[in-house]
Design a protein around this motif. Sequence first.
Motif, PDB file in Angstrom:
ATOM      1  N   VAL A 279      28.051  35.422  42.017  1.00  0.00           N
ATOM      2  CA  VAL A 279      28.045  36.148  42.726  1.00  0.00           C
ATOM      3  C   VAL A 279      26.563  36.855  43.008  1.00  0.00           C
ATOM      4  O   VAL A 279      25.205  36.589  42.101  1.00  0.00           O
ATOM      5  CB  VAL A 279      28.541  37.887  41.927  1.00  0.00           C
ATOM      6  N   PHE A 280      26.780  37.810  44.353  1.00  0.00           N
ATOM      7  CA  PHE A 280      25.200  37.295  45.155  1.00  0.00           C
ATOM      8  C   PHE A 280      25.038  39.180  45.319  1.00  0.00           C
ATOM      9  O   PHE A 280      23.790  39.382  45.251  1.00  0.00           O
ATOM     10  CB  PHE A 280      25.114  36.645  45.908  1.00  0.00           C
ATOM     11  N   GLU A 281      25.645  40.092  44.677  1.00  0.00           N
ATOM     12  CA  GLU A 281      25.962  41.258  44.377  1.00  0.00           C
ATOM     13  C   GLU A 281      26.352  41.823  42.955  1.00  0.00           C
ATOM     14  O   GLU A 281      27.361  41.432  42.814  1.00  0.00           O
ATOM     15  CB  GLU A 281      26.676  42.168  45.925  1.00  0.00           C
ATOM     16  N   PRO A 282      26.337  43.466  43.120  1.00  0.00           N
ATOM     17  CA  PRO A 282      26.849  43.916  42.081  1.00  0.00           C
ATOM     18  C   PRO A 282      27.810  44.057  42.137  1.00  0.00           C
ATOM     19  O   PRO A 282      28.806  44.266  43.116  1.00  0.00           O
ATOM     20  CB  PRO A 282      26.026  45.275  41.943  1.00  0.00           C
ATOM     21  N   CYS A 283      29.284  43.134  40.919  1.00  0.00           N
ATOM     22  CA  CYS A 283      31.018  43.319  41.611  1.00  0.00           C
ATOM     23  C   CYS A 283      31.074  42.585  40.097  1.00  0.00           C
ATOM     24  O   CYS A 283      30.563  42.206  39.739  1.00  0.00           O
ATOM     25  CB  CYS A 283      30.896  42.215  42.751  1.00  0.00           C
ATOM     26  N   ARG A 284      32.146  42.610  40.392  1.00  0.00           N
ATOM     27  CA  ARG A 284      33.278  42.188  39.606  1.00  0.00           C
ATOM     28  C   ARG A 284      34.146  41.544  39.741  1.00  0.00           C
ATOM     29  O   ARG A 284      35.175  41.226  41.401  1.00  0.00           O
ATOM     30  CB  ARG A 284      34.323  42.871  38.350  1.00  0.00           C
ATOM     31  N   VAL A 285      34.851  39.998  39.195  1.00  0.00           N
ATOM     32  CA  VAL A 285      35.794  39.078  39.502  1.00  0.00           C
ATOM     33  C   VAL A 285      36.858  39.274  38.981  1.00  0.00           C
ATOM     34  O   VAL A 285      36.325  38.692  37.366  1.00  0.00           O
ATOM     35  CB  VAL A 285      35.368  37.958  40.335  1.00  0.00           C
ATOM     36  N   THR A 286      38.239  39.283  38.878  1.00  0.00           N
ATOM     37  CA  THR A 286      39.157  38.922  38.184  1.00  0.00           C
ATOM     38  C   THR A 286      40.090  37.654  38.961  1.00  0.00           C
ATOM     39  O   THR A 286      39.815  37.787  39.845  1.00  0.00           O
ATOM     40  CB  THR A 286      39.917  40.439  38.313  1.00  0.00           C
ATOM     41  N   VAL A 287      40.764  36.798  38.529  1.00  0.00           N
ATOM     42  CA  VAL A 287      41.061  36.364  38.462  1.00  0.00           C
ATOM     43  C   VAL A 287      42.844  35.776  37.916  1.00  0.00           C
ATOM     44  O   VAL A 287      42.283  36.433  36.539  1.00  0.00           O
ATOM     45  CB  VAL A 287      40.690  34.344  38.347  1.00  0.00           C
TER      46      VAL A 287
ATOM     47  N   PRO B 254      45.492  33.933  37.223  1.00  0.00           N
ATOM     48  CA  PRO B 254      46.816  33.006  37.417  1.00  0.00           C
ATOM     49  C   PRO B 254      48.146  33.479  37.408  1.00  0.00           C
ATOM     50  O   PRO B 254      48.767  32.633  38.451  1.00  0.00           O
ATOM     51  CB  PRO B 254      46.474  31.797  35.871  1.00  0.00           C
ATOM     52  N   GLU B 255      48.044  33.945  36.796  1.00  0.00           N
ATOM     53  CA  GLU B 255      50.026  34.669  36.177  1.00  0.00           C
ATOM     54  C   GLU B 255      50.691  35.051  37.150  1.00  0.00           C
ATOM     55  O   GLU B 255      51.590  34.875  38.117  1.00  0.00           O
ATOM     56  CB  GLU B 255      49.607  35.206  35.118  1.00  0.00           C
ATOM     57  N   GLU B 256      49.903  36.104  38.249  1.00  0.00           N
ATOM     58  CA  GLU B 256      49.712  36.956  39.320  1.00  0.00           C
ATOM     59  C   GLU B 256      49.775  36.608  40.770  1.00  0.00           C
ATOM     60  O   GLU B 256      49.573  36.804  41.464  1.00  0.00           O
ATOM     61  CB  GLU B 256      49.728  38.573  39.422  1.00  0.00           C
ATOM     62  N   GLY B 257      48.832  35.751  40.584  1.00  0.00           N
ATOM     63  CA  GLY B 257      48.100  34.632  41.646  1.00  0.00           C
ATOM     64  C   GLY B 257      46.937  35.367  42.468  1.00  0.00           C
ATOM     65  O   GLY B 257      47.413  35.218  43.482  1.00  0.00           O
ATOM     66  N   PHE B 258      46.681  36.167  41.628  1.00  0.00           N
ATOM     67  CA  PHE B 258      45.162  36.420  42.985  1.00  0.00           C
ATOM     68  C   PHE B 258      43.970  36.478  42.173  1.00  0.00           C
ATOM     69  O   PHE B 258      43.889  36.243  41.530  1.00  0.00           O
ATOM     70  CB  PHE B 258      45.844  38.085  43.355  1.00  0.00           C
ATOM     71  N   LEU B 259      42.604  36.590  43.517  1.00  0.00           N
ATOM     72  CA  LEU B 259      41.391  36.462  42.857  1.00  0.00           C
ATOM     73  C   LEU B 259      41.551  38.333  43.280  1.00  0.00           C
ATOM     74  O   LEU B 259      41.429  38.550  44.536  1.00  0.00           O
ATOM     75  CB  LEU B 259      41.007  36.056  43.467  1.00  0.00           C
ATOM     76  N   CYS B 260      40.495  38.704  42.775  1.00  0.00           N
ATOM     77  CA  CYS B 260      40.454  40.225  43.464  1.00  0.00           C
ATOM     78  C   CYS B 260      38.731  40.969  43.322  1.00  0.00           C
ATOM     79  O   CYS B 260      38.018  39.681  41.724  1.00  0.00           O
ATOM     80  CB  CYS B 260      40.616  41.944  42.416  1.00  0.00           C
ATOM     81  N   VAL B 261      37.796  40.936  43.484  1.00  0.00           N
ATOM     82  CA  VAL B 261      36.004  41.047  44.096  1.00  0.00           C
ATOM     83  C   VAL B 261      36.135  42.775  44.168  1.00  0.00           C
ATOM     84  O   VAL B 261      36.909  43.438  45.304  1.00  0.00           O
ATOM     85  CB  VAL B 261      35.632  40.206  45.284  1.00  0.00           C
ATOM     86  N   THR B 262      35.966  43.038  43.327  1.00  0.00           N
ATOM     87  CA  THR B 262      35.152  44.529  43.389  1.00  0.00           C
ATOM     88  C   THR B 262      33.302  45.196  43.561  1.00  0.00           C
ATOM     89  O   THR B 262      33.271  44.494  42.445  1.00  0.00           O
ATOM     90  CB  THR B 262      35.907  45.551  41.845  1.00  0.00           C
ATOM     91  N   ARG B 263      33.704  45.379  44.808  1.00  0.00           N
ATOM     92  CA  ARG B 263      32.100  46.127  44.704  1.00  0.00           C
ATOM     93  C   ARG B 263      31.443  47.000  43.818  1.00  0.00           C
ATOM     94  O   ARG B 263      32.590  48.226  44.299  1.00  0.00           O
ATOM     95  CB  ARG B 263      31.805  45.746  46.237  1.00  0.00           C
ATOM     96  N   TYR B 264      30.602  47.415  43.562  1.00  0.00           N
ATOM     97  CA  TYR B 264      29.692  48.475  42.764  1.00  0.00           C
ATOM     98  C   TYR B 264      28.885  49.052  43.821  1.00  0.00           C
ATOM     99  O   TYR B 264      27.662  47.658  44.302  1.00  0.00           O
ATOM    100  CB  TYR B 264      29.529  48.222  41.548  1.00  0.00           C
ATOM    101  N   ARG B 265      29.052  49.868  43.646  1.00  0.00           N
ATOM    102  CA  ARG B 265      26.804  50.769  43.605  1.00  0.00           C
ATOM    103  C   ARG B 265      26.189  50.662  42.991  1.00  0.00           C
ATOM    104  O   ARG B 265      26.523  50.128  41.751  1.00  0.00           O
ATOM    105  CB  ARG B 265      27.229  52.298  44.288  1.00  0.00           C
ATOM    106  N   VAL B 266      24.719  50.628  43.814  1.00  0.00           N
ATOM    107  CA  VAL B 266      23.464  50.483  42.900  1.00  0.00           C
ATOM    108  C   VAL B 266      23.044  51.410  42.343  1.00  0.00           C
ATOM    109  O   VAL B 266      22.842  52.495  43.781  1.00  0.00           O
ATOM    110  CB  VAL B 266      22.213  49.175  44.047  1.00  0.00           C
ATOM    111  N   GLY B 267      22.542  51.875  41.474  1.00  0.00           N
ATOM    112  CA  GLY B 267      21.845  52.884  41.159  1.00  0.00           C
ATOM    113  C   GLY B 267      22.722  54.409  40.541  1.00  0.00           C
ATOM    114  O   GLY B 267      23.138  54.850  40.509  1.00  0.00           O
TER     115      GLY B 267
END
Length: 106
Positions: free
Chosen positions: A83-91, A93-106
Amino acid sequence: MTPQELHEIVDQRLSDPSVLGRLVSNLRSSDDTQQRHNDIRTFVVRWQDCGDFWRCTVTDAENPARRLAQVDLHENSTVRADVFEPCRVTVSPEEGFLCVTRYRVG
């Protein structure tokens, strides 16, 4: 997952003041990506079959050289995420999706 199910995942955390935005994609498919952001940015999701793994690259829609994340899904269930910015990646496989949550800095 259907577009409506993906949209529901996107909306789950947007009321959290620390969340800047979310995007969700079906695994191994760029056909349907849902996203919502509290700033003006939007992103493009590209999935590529690299032989023994799939690569998902998330880039800024206005500036494709600016990556948000790169996620590799290997056949043996190994996941590698850069990741190249503050974020969380959720994969999921059971439900078949990828989610990227972006977060504010500071």
